[in-house]
Scaffold this motif. Structure first.
Motif, mmCIF file in Angstrom:
data_model
loop_
_atom_site.group_PDB
_atom_site.id
_atom_site.type_symbol
_atom_site.label_atom_id
_atom_site.label_comp_id
_atom_site.label_asym_id
_atom_site.label_seq_id
_atom_site.Cartn_x
_atom_site.Cartn_y
_atom_site.Cartn_z
ATOM 1 N N ARG A 110 4.212 0.663 -0.769
ATOM 2 C CA ARG A 110 3.850 -0.070 0.447
ATOM 3 C C ARG A 110 2.974 -1.290 0.145
ATOM 4 O O ARG A 110 2.271 -1.777 1.025
ATOM 5 C CB ARG A 110 3.128 0.867 1.419
ATOM 6 N N THR A 111 3.013 -1.755 -1.086
ATOM 7 C CA THR A 111 2.233 -2.924 -1.475
ATOM 8 C C THR A 111 3.176 -4.007 -1.986
ATOM 9 O O THR A 111 4.085 -3.722 -2.773
ATOM 10 C CB THR A 111 1.213 -2.562 -2.566
ATOM 11 N N GLN A 144 -1.997 4.847 -2.472
ATOM 12 C CA GLN A 144 -0.921 4.876 -1.488
ATOM 13 C C GLN A 144 -0.035 6.095 -1.698
ATOM 14 O O GLN A 144 0.040 6.665 -2.780
ATOM 15 C CB GLN A 144 -0.087 3.591 -1.557
ATOM 16 N N ASP A 182 -0.285 0.360 6.978
ATOM 17 C CA ASP A 182 1.119 0.614 6.681
ATOM 18 C C ASP A 182 1.617 -0.266 5.546
ATOM 19 O O ASP A 182 2.644 0.033 4.930
ATOM 20 C CB ASP A 182 1.960 0.329 7.930
ATOM 21 N N LEU A 183 0.873 -1.356 5.268
ATOM 22 C CA LEU A 183 1.321 -2.328 4.275
ATOM 23 C C LEU A 183 0.127 -3.088 3.724
ATOM 24 O O LEU A 183 -0.774 -3.466 4.476
ATOM 25 C CB LEU A 183 2.298 -3.324 4.932
ATOM 26 N N THR A 231 -1.794 -3.953 8.693
ATOM 27 C CA THR A 231 -1.613 -4.509 7.360
ATOM 28 C C THR A 231 -2.923 -5.107 6.867
ATOM 29 O O THR A 231 -3.659 -5.728 7.648
ATOM 30 C CB THR A 231 -0.504 -5.585 7.328
ATOM 31 N N VAL A 279 9.434 0.726 5.409
ATOM 32 C CA VAL A 279 8.820 -0.438 4.774
ATOM 33 C C VAL A 279 9.451 -0.722 3.414
ATOM 34 O O VAL A 279 9.703 -1.885 3.055
ATOM 35 C CB VAL A 279 7.295 -0.224 4.635
ATOM 36 N N ARG A 280 9.724 0.293 2.638
ATOM 37 C CA ARG A 280 10.257 0.073 1.286
ATOM 38 C C ARG A 280 11.617 -0.619 1.325
ATOM 39 O O ARG A 280 11.864 -1.520 0.518
ATOM 40 C CB ARG A 280 10.337 1.399 0.546
ATOM 41 N N ASP A 309 3.507 7.382 3.165
ATOM 42 C CA ASP A 309 3.255 7.066 4.572
ATOM 43 C C ASP A 309 2.180 6.021 4.822
ATOM 44 O O ASP A 309 2.100 5.475 5.924
ATOM 45 C CB ASP A 309 2.858 8.347 5.311
ATOM 46 N N ARG A 310 1.313 5.760 3.845
ATOM 47 C CA ARG A 310 0.210 4.851 4.111
ATOM 48 C C ARG A 310 -0.335 4.293 2.806
ATOM 49 O O ARG A 310 -0.039 4.789 1.713
ATOM 50 C CB ARG A 310 -0.917 5.589 4.840
ATOM 51 N N SER A 324 7.104 -5.794 -5.426
ATOM 52 C CA SER A 324 6.517 -4.759 -4.593
ATOM 53 C C SER A 324 6.473 -3.433 -5.328
ATOM 54 O O SER A 324 7.218 -3.200 -6.293
ATOM 55 C CB SER A 324 7.309 -4.594 -3.286
ATOM 56 N N LYS A 358 1.169 -0.977 14.094
ATOM 57 C CA LYS A 358 1.168 -1.005 12.635
ATOM 58 C C LYS A 358 0.045 -1.905 12.128
ATOM 59 O O LYS A 358 -0.288 -2.915 12.747
ATOM 60 C CB LYS A 358 2.512 -1.515 12.118
#
Length: 385
Positions: A280-281, A131, A149-150, A4, A320-321, A134-135, A277, A2
């Motif tokens: 994915r941010t 975003q 991923d993040l 970031t 992730v969420r 998925d990405r 958030s 993964k």
């Protein structure tokens, strides 16, 4: 593996990079500044902050920079002492699981621990963020595009990442400015292993003498127009606000005039966001919740936030969420509490009247009584649980 992208190479960003790298992530840290910065003020690592550096294995390295307890002398404007607070009072209040270090030393230790585990790019900013489920795609000012991923925005109270995600209007500026900087030489007017602190209506000046390369100055004051003070610059602004104060202040201001580039000089602000958030941010540290210097837990919260983010991401795997939702739910109550404490702390750092100055001194005198120290320590331990 993964990936970031972390925006900001301060305490929050470096701690996040280190925690996620240890968990098998590939971090890329981007920092607007062209080089690493130094200096800063004293920070106490206790509660969740101490737990975080312990889990990251940083306690031995930080112990080499620990300042330890020191005597504080409250002084009048002319430098004459009013009240001495022995070091044992601070020791009793903070408890054994505490490290007091300069902010710059904390960043140095984090940087050395993560530099071989993450790619760190200085002089680089984020130009755009896209975003989907998925990405996240991050386009950088160095011409590269990174898929991750993040995305973590750890770029401080003036966060550009926050503006990109949530727009403006979330920074709450308070009518105060603050300055902190290392001293070139230990101030002769301040006894060794001690600090002199002047607290008057609307202002505080603290000069710490812990020897060569371990001495520093801290100033804060209330003002009608913080932006105007910042435009004046730290040297003229502080000379105007503290030119009548002795007790090591003149020596500190001469050091500042010789090396103004090392000074931290900014308005006092908090950040109030309904969520930290989006997809994915995520925002972390002062970018998300700045409690302000008046709370005294900014570094500890940044470390705890990074550590707890790693735990949540590890628990939820690819979701992730859900990890970000759990992380924020677990941390928000502590942040709200610290922000409220900071608003009350304004009366300690910049008391509005001479009566408030006197009431603060009465409180400090009571806290120096031997029978009260244990009660204070237990109260602080409850706050930090």
């Amino acid at each position: 593996m993964k990936r970031t992208v972390i925006v900001g190479a301060g305490i929050a960003g470096l701690a996040t990079a280190l925690r996620l790298a240890r968990d098998g992530w590939q971090p890329i840290v981007v920092e607007r500044a062209p080089v690493r910065r130094s200096g800063g003020y004293l920070v106490n690592l206790l509660g969740g902050g101490y737990d975080a550096v312990e889990r990251l294995g940083l306690v031995p390295a930080l112990a080499e920079h620990a300042l330890g307890p020191f005597t504080t002398v409250l002084v009048r404007a002319d430098g004459r002492p009013k009240l001495t607070v022995p070091s044992v009072v601070a020791e009793a209040a903070l408890g054994p699981r505490t490290l007091t270090v300069f902010r710059g030393d904390l960043e140095d230790v984090l940087y050395e621990a993560v530099r071989d585990r993450a790619e760190i790019r200085f002089g680089t900013t984020v130009e755009s963020v896209d975003q989907d489920a998925d990405r996240v795609v991050v386009r950088l000012s160095d011409g590269t595009t990174e898929e991750a991923d993040l995305l973590v925005g750890a770029d401080g109270v003036h966060s550009a990442t926050r503006t990109t995600l949530f727009g403006t209007g979330h920074r709450v500026d308070l009518p105060y400015v603050v300055a902190a900087f290392p001293l070139i030489r230990p101030p002769e007017a301040v006894p060794a292993s001690s600090a002199t602190t002047f607290i008057g209506p609307g202002r505080t000046a603290a000069i710490v003498n812990l020897g060569p390369r371990r001495s520093s100055a801290f100033f804060t004051y209330r003002c009608a127009d913080p932006e105007r003070e910042l435009q004046r610059g730290p040297v003229p602004a502080l000379r105007a606000a503290f030119g009548d104060v002795a007790g090591g202040v003149p020596e500190a201001l001469r050091d500042l005039e010789a090396e103004p580039v090392n000074a931290y000089f900014d308005r006092v602000s908090q950040v109030d966001l309904p969520q930290w958030s989006s997809g994915r941010t995520v925002l972390l540290g002062d970018a998300a919740w700045c409690v302000s210097l008046f709370a005294g837990h900014g570094a500890a919260l940044a470390l705890a936030g990074a550590d707890q983010l790693g735990t949540a991401l590890g628990r939820h795997g690819d979701d992730v969420r859900s990890a970000l939702t759990e992380w924020e739910t677990g941390l928000r109550a502590e942040v709200v509490k610290r922000q409220a404490l900071a608003r009350r702390g304004m009366y300690q750092y910049a008391p509005p009247s001479r009566l408030h100055v006197w009431l603060n001194e009465v409180t400090i005198r009571v806290l120096t009584l031997p029978g009260i120290r244990g009660l204070v320590r237990r109260g602080i331990e409850r706050q930090n649980r």
